[in-house]
Write a protein that holds these residues in place. Structure first.
Motif, PDB file in Angstrom:
ATOM      1  N   GLY A  79       2.990 -23.199 -28.652  1.00 33.02           N
ATOM      2  CA  GLY A  79       4.443 -23.140 -28.664  1.00 33.02           C
ATOM      3  C   GLY A  79       5.076 -24.383 -28.081  1.00 33.02           C
ATOM      4  O   GLY A  79       4.534 -25.485 -28.192  1.00 33.02           O
ATOM      5  N   ALA A  80       6.237 -24.179 -27.421  1.00 33.76           N
ATOM      6  CA  ALA A  80       6.977 -25.308 -26.854  1.00 33.76           C
ATOM      7  C   ALA A  80       7.781 -24.846 -25.645  1.00 33.76           C
ATOM      8  O   ALA A  80       8.219 -23.696 -25.580  1.00 33.76           O
ATOM      9  CB  ALA A  80       7.913 -25.918 -27.903  1.00 33.76           C
ATOM     10  N   VAL A  81       7.968 -25.774 -24.703  1.00 33.95           N
ATOM     11  CA  VAL A  81       8.748 -25.505 -23.492  1.00 33.95           C
ATOM     12  C   VAL A  81       9.624 -26.705 -23.164  1.00 33.95           C
ATOM     13  O   VAL A  81       9.300 -27.846 -23.507  1.00 33.95           O
ATOM     14  CB  VAL A  81       7.856 -25.168 -22.267  1.00 33.95           C
ATOM     15  N   PHE A  82      10.722 -26.430 -22.475  1.00 27.74           N
ATOM     16  CA  PHE A  82      11.572 -27.445 -21.867  1.00 27.74           C
ATOM     17  C   PHE A  82      11.078 -27.548 -20.440  1.00 27.74           C
ATOM     18  O   PHE A  82      11.236 -26.606 -19.655  1.00 27.74           O
ATOM     19  CB  PHE A  82      13.036 -26.993 -21.936  1.00 27.74           C
ATOM     20  N   ASP A  83      10.423 -28.646 -20.090  1.00 26.01           N
ATOM     21  CA  ASP A  83       9.723 -28.783 -18.815  1.00 26.01           C
ATOM     22  C   ASP A  83      10.504 -29.718 -17.893  1.00 26.01           C
ATOM     23  O   ASP A  83      10.966 -30.773 -18.332  1.00 26.01           O
ATOM     24  CB  ASP A  83       8.318 -29.340 -19.068  1.00 26.01           C
ATOM     25  N   VAL A  84      10.630 -29.319 -16.621  1.00 26.50           N
ATOM     26  CA  VAL A  84      11.480 -30.049 -15.686  1.00 26.50           C
ATOM     27  C   VAL A  84      10.749 -30.347 -14.386  1.00 26.50           C
ATOM     28  O   VAL A  84      10.106 -29.462 -13.806  1.00 26.50           O
ATOM     29  CB  VAL A  84      12.749 -29.232 -15.353  1.00 26.50           C
ATOM     30  N   ALA A  85      10.851 -31.587 -13.927  1.00 32.42           N
ATOM     31  CA  ALA A  85      10.419 -31.980 -12.585  1.00 32.42           C
ATOM     32  C   ALA A  85      11.679 -32.341 -11.810  1.00 32.42           C
ATOM     33  O   ALA A  85      12.580 -33.000 -12.353  1.00 32.42           O
ATOM     34  CB  ALA A  85       9.472 -33.176 -12.641  1.00 32.42           C
ATOM     35  N   ALA A  97      13.817 -34.870 -14.145  1.00 36.39           N
ATOM     36  CA  ALA A  97      13.332 -35.426 -15.406  1.00 36.39           C
ATOM     37  C   ALA A  97      12.937 -34.236 -16.261  1.00 36.39           C
ATOM     38  O   ALA A  97      12.243 -33.333 -15.780  1.00 36.39           O
ATOM     39  CB  ALA A  97      12.132 -36.339 -15.183  1.00 36.39           C
ATOM     40  N   ALA A  98      13.406 -34.210 -17.487  1.00 38.34           N
ATOM     41  CA  ALA A  98      13.119 -33.093 -18.387  1.00 38.34           C
ATOM     42  C   ALA A  98      12.565 -33.622 -19.700  1.00 38.34           C
ATOM     43  O   ALA A  98      13.060 -34.621 -20.233  1.00 38.34           O
ATOM     44  CB  ALA A  98      14.385 -32.285 -18.633  1.00 38.34           C
ATOM     45  N   VAL A  99      11.528 -32.950 -20.193  1.00 40.61           N
ATOM     46  CA  VAL A  99      10.927 -33.302 -21.476  1.00 40.61           C
ATOM     47  C   VAL A  99      10.588 -32.015 -22.214  1.00 40.61           C
ATOM     48  O   VAL A  99      10.374 -30.971 -21.593  1.00 40.61           O
ATOM     49  CB  VAL A  99       9.646 -34.163 -21.322  1.00 40.61           C
ATOM     50  N   VAL A 100      10.545 -32.092 -23.514  1.00 43.27           N
ATOM     51  CA  VAL A 100      10.038 -30.976 -24.310  1.00 43.27           C
ATOM     52  C   VAL A 100       8.544 -31.216 -24.484  1.00 43.27           C
ATOM     53  O   VAL A 100       8.122 -32.283 -24.932  1.00 43.27           O
ATOM     54  CB  VAL A 100      10.744 -30.876 -25.671  1.00 43.27           C
ATOM     55  N   LEU A 101       7.764 -30.224 -24.072  1.00 41.37           N
ATOM     56  CA  LEU A 101       6.315 -30.260 -24.277  1.00 41.37           C
ATOM     57  C   LEU A 101       5.982 -29.242 -25.361  1.00 41.37           C
ATOM     58  O   LEU A 101       6.449 -28.098 -25.297  1.00 41.37           O
ATOM     59  CB  LEU A 101       5.572 -29.906 -22.989  1.00 41.37           C
ATOM     60  N   SER A 102       5.184 -29.660 -26.329  1.00 40.08           N
ATOM     61  CA  SER A 102       4.797 -28.739 -27.400  1.00 40.08           C
ATOM     62  C   SER A 102       3.311 -28.878 -27.693  1.00 40.08           C
ATOM     63  O   SER A 102       2.725 -29.951 -27.511  1.00 40.08           O
ATOM     64  CB  SER A 102       5.602 -29.025 -28.672  1.00 40.08           C
ATOM     65  N   ALA A 103       2.738 -27.782 -28.151  1.00 37.51           N
ATOM     66  CA  ALA A 103       1.334 -27.818 -28.551  1.00 37.51           C
ATOM     67  C   ALA A 103       1.145 -28.780 -29.715  1.00 37.51           C
ATOM     68  O   ALA A 103       0.133 -29.472 -29.802  1.00 37.51           O
ATOM     69  CB  ALA A 103       0.863 -26.418 -28.929  1.00 37.51           C
ATOM     70  N   GLU A 104       2.131 -28.865 -30.570  1.00 37.49           N
ATOM     71  CA  GLU A 104       2.049 -29.744 -31.736  1.00 37.49           C
ATOM     72  C   GLU A 104       1.884 -31.201 -31.319  1.00 37.49           C
ATOM     73  O   GLU A 104       1.044 -31.913 -31.866  1.00 37.49           O
ATOM     74  CB  GLU A 104       3.308 -29.581 -32.585  1.00 37.49           C
ATOM     75  N   GLU A 105       2.653 -31.658 -30.339  1.00 41.72           N
ATOM     76  CA  GLU A 105       2.551 -33.057 -29.896  1.00 41.72           C
ATOM     77  C   GLU A 105       1.415 -33.267 -28.912  1.00 41.72           C
ATOM     78  O   GLU A 105       0.800 -34.316 -28.891  1.00 41.72           O
ATOM     79  CB  GLU A 105       3.864 -33.520 -29.282  1.00 41.72           C
ATOM     80  N   GLY A 106       1.180 -32.295 -28.028  1.00 45.94           N
ATOM     81  CA  GLY A 106       0.088 -32.416 -27.062  1.00 45.94           C
ATOM     82  C   GLY A 106       0.404 -33.234 -25.828  1.00 45.94           C
ATOM     83  O   GLY A 106      -0.470 -33.471 -25.001  1.00 45.94           O
ATOM     84  N   HIS A 107       1.646 -33.702 -25.666  1.00 44.96           N
ATOM     85  CA  HIS A 107       2.017 -34.484 -24.488  1.00 44.96           C
ATOM     86  C   HIS A 107       1.968 -33.618 -23.235  1.00 44.96           C
ATOM     87  O   HIS A 107       1.988 -32.387 -23.306  1.00 44.96           O
ATOM     88  CB  HIS A 107       3.412 -35.075 -24.641  1.00 44.96           C
ATOM     89  N   ALA A 152      22.013 -29.897 -11.387  1.00 43.00           N
ATOM     90  CA  ALA A 152      22.638 -30.262 -12.674  1.00 43.00           C
ATOM     91  C   ALA A 152      21.615 -30.384 -13.805  1.00 43.00           C
ATOM     92  O   ALA A 152      21.683 -31.313 -14.615  1.00 43.00           O
ATOM     93  CB  ALA A 152      23.458 -31.541 -12.531  1.00 43.00           C
ATOM     94  N   ILE A 153      20.668 -29.460 -13.862  1.00 42.69           N
ATOM     95  CA  ILE A 153      19.662 -29.486 -14.929  1.00 42.69           C
ATOM     96  C   ILE A 153      20.295 -28.932 -16.207  1.00 42.69           C
ATOM     97  O   ILE A 153      20.832 -27.825 -16.200  1.00 42.69           O
ATOM     98  CB  ILE A 153      18.414 -28.662 -14.538  1.00 42.69           C
ATOM     99  N   PRO A 154      20.235 -29.670 -17.308  1.00 40.96           N
ATOM    100  CA  PRO A 154      20.858 -29.221 -18.559  1.00 40.96           C
ATOM    101  C   PRO A 154      19.925 -28.313 -19.365  1.00 40.96           C
ATOM    102  O   PRO A 154      19.413 -28.682 -20.417  1.00 40.96           O
ATOM    103  CB  PRO A 154      21.127 -30.538 -19.289  1.00 40.96           C
ATOM    104  N   TRP A 155      19.693 -27.112 -18.865  1.00 38.72           N
ATOM    105  CA  TRP A 155      18.811 -26.174 -19.567  1.00 38.72           C
ATOM    106  C   TRP A 155      19.338 -25.969 -20.990  1.00 38.72           C
ATOM    107  O   TRP A 155      20.548 -25.824 -21.190  1.00 38.72           O
ATOM    108  CB  TRP A 155      18.736 -24.854 -18.809  1.00 38.72           C
TER     109      TRP A 155
END
Length: 173
Positions: A79-85, A97-107, A152-155
């Motif tokens: 799947g995919a998540v909106f991941d935040v540090a 810092a926020a990134v989208v992590l997905s199984a498709e990309e593998g990052h 101020a995280i933009p969920w």
């Protein structure tokens, strides 16, 4: 694998490089030598999976205090998540810092000590893998409200599922 800095010192997006052929694909998910070359000193001692059946499930914002402060390498393996540090270190300014992590990309996202971590699932049946360099110590586990205005995280969506503990964390500070 390649490494891309984020707005927070020490929080690094780890970009996957898949080798593909007729059999499928191969992705190196962690390499001590490559991390050391990138200046990231990380030796995982635990691996954990977070299984999340429902879209818009929120987990976070979590960290552990010293002497059990931990570093994490987080990757979405389904799947995919909106991941935040979130930088909680002195002088860090509560930047995120926020990134989208997905199984498709593998990052993946590398999160150093002194940073909180959380994510919101973007798909049903999202599974997140953690490589962690310190044992979980319940007495040193900490958290803060995911929706604290100080962060101020933009969920990307309002959480539909939140655990009681995450709902009860106090505002930071």
């Amino acid at each position: 694998m390649r490494f891309r800095a984020t707005a927070i010192p020490g929080v690094v997006e780890v970009l996957a490089e898949r080798a593909r052929d007729a059999r499928g694909a191969f992705l190196r998910s962690w390499c001590a030598a490559r991390f050391a070359e990138a200046g990231l000193h990380f030796t995982p001692t635990q691996a954990s999976l977070s299984e999340n059946p429902h879209r818009h499930t929120l987990r976070g914002m979590h960290w552990q205090d010293a002497p059990a402060a931990e570093q994490k390498l987080v990757r979405c393996v389904r799947g995919a998540v909106f991941d935040v540090a979130l930088d909680l270190r002195a002088g860090g300014g509560l930047r995120h810092a926020a990134v989208v992590l997905s199984a498709e990309e593998g990052h993946a996202l590398f999160i150093p000590r002194g940073c909180a971590h959380g994510f919101l699932t973007l798909t049903d049946d999202a599974v997140v893998e953690y490589l962690i360099d310190a044992p979980y110590t319940p007495a040193l586990a900490r958290g803060a409200r995911w929706d604290d205005p100080a962060f101020a995280i933009p969920w990307p969506a309002t959480p539909a599922v939140i655990g009681d503990r995450d709902r009860a964390w106090p505002p930071h500070g």
